[in-house]
Scaffold this active site. Structure first.
Site, PDB file in Angstrom:
ATOM      1  N   ASP A  10     -33.408 -44.922 -29.916  1.00 54.63           N
ATOM      2  CA  ASP A  10     -34.778 -44.697 -29.930  1.00 54.63           C
ATOM      3  C   ASP A  10     -35.148 -46.059 -29.347  1.00 54.63           C
ATOM      4  O   ASP A  10     -34.922 -46.965 -29.716  1.00 54.63           O
ATOM      5  CB  ASP A  10     -34.991 -44.815 -31.572  1.00 54.63           C
ATOM      6  N   GLU A  69     -35.402 -40.587 -26.884  1.00 51.91           N
ATOM      7  CA  GLU A  69     -36.454 -40.076 -27.371  1.00 51.91           C
ATOM      8  C   GLU A  69     -37.297 -40.186 -26.061  1.00 51.91           C
ATOM      9  O   GLU A  69     -37.506 -41.331 -25.288  1.00 51.91           O
ATOM     10  CB  GLU A  69     -37.124 -40.751 -28.358  1.00 51.91           C
ATOM     11  N   ASP A 141     -35.749 -47.897 -36.886  1.00 51.97           N
ATOM     12  CA  ASP A 141     -35.161 -47.585 -35.612  1.00 51.97           C
ATOM     13  C   ASP A 141     -33.841 -46.779 -35.683  1.00 51.97           C
ATOM     14  O   ASP A 141     -33.743 -46.129 -34.727  1.00 51.97           O
ATOM     15  CB  ASP A 141     -35.509 -48.962 -34.952  1.00 51.97           C
TER      16      ASP A 141
END
Length: 169
Positions: A10, A69, A141
């Site tokens: 992420d 991502e 996160d």
């Protein structure tokens, strides 16, 4: 089935979530997760830290695949550019380490993890903990990075089953 180790990322210019899972397509297990806290230092140094730390983690845990991502469209162009650069540093760490890299949108990740593309952070954290049997507080996160890895595990398993079904017809 063969055990696969997947690294999920992420990305962020101030915090980058990292999650590693093992999966055989049916069972999934948490291996490692952390959040790189990059602070407010000079931006090039933060990008260097992402690259260096991810390279070290890849060497230590030896994942065979990486998922990250995608950048979401932001109202703030400067923030979107920085996020894109953080993604680039992470992708370069994976590619230079010889990992294939898959990319997923936030909606795809939430859909694969929670079952709905509009899920919020709390729902993602809850489902990641449930799916991986984790206890205690899970930083957002870090949960997002594990969700990326889970999304890739599900998507790649489904793709291989579809391909296998196509070969047997």
């Amino acid at each position: 089935m063969t055990l696969r180790r997947i690294l999920g990322i992420d990305p962020g210019s101030r915090q980058t979530g990292i999650g590693i899972i093992d999966t055989d397509g049916r069972h999934t297990q948490h291996v490692f997760s952390t959040c790189l806290r990059l602070g407010d230092g000079a931006f090039p140094e933060r990008l260097g830290t992402i690259f260096t730390e991810l390279t070290r983690i890849i060497r230590e845990y030896q994942p065979i695949e990486m998922a990250i991502e995608n950048v979401f469209v932001s109202n703030n162009a400067a923030s979107a550019l920085k996020l894109g650069q953080a993604r680039g540093a992470a992708i370069c760490a994976g590619v230079t380490s010889g990992l294939p890299v898959a990319e997923y949108s936030p909606k795809e990740i939430k859909q694969a993890t929670v079952g709905k593309g509009g899920a919020d952070k709390v729902q993602v954290q809850h489902m990641v903990k449930l799916l991986l049997g984790l206890q205690g507080r899970l930083q957002a996160d870090t949960a997002d990075a594990l969700a990326v890895a889970l999304c890739h595990a599900h998507a790649s398993h489904l793709k291989s089953r579809i391909a296998l079904a196509g070969l047997t017809r």
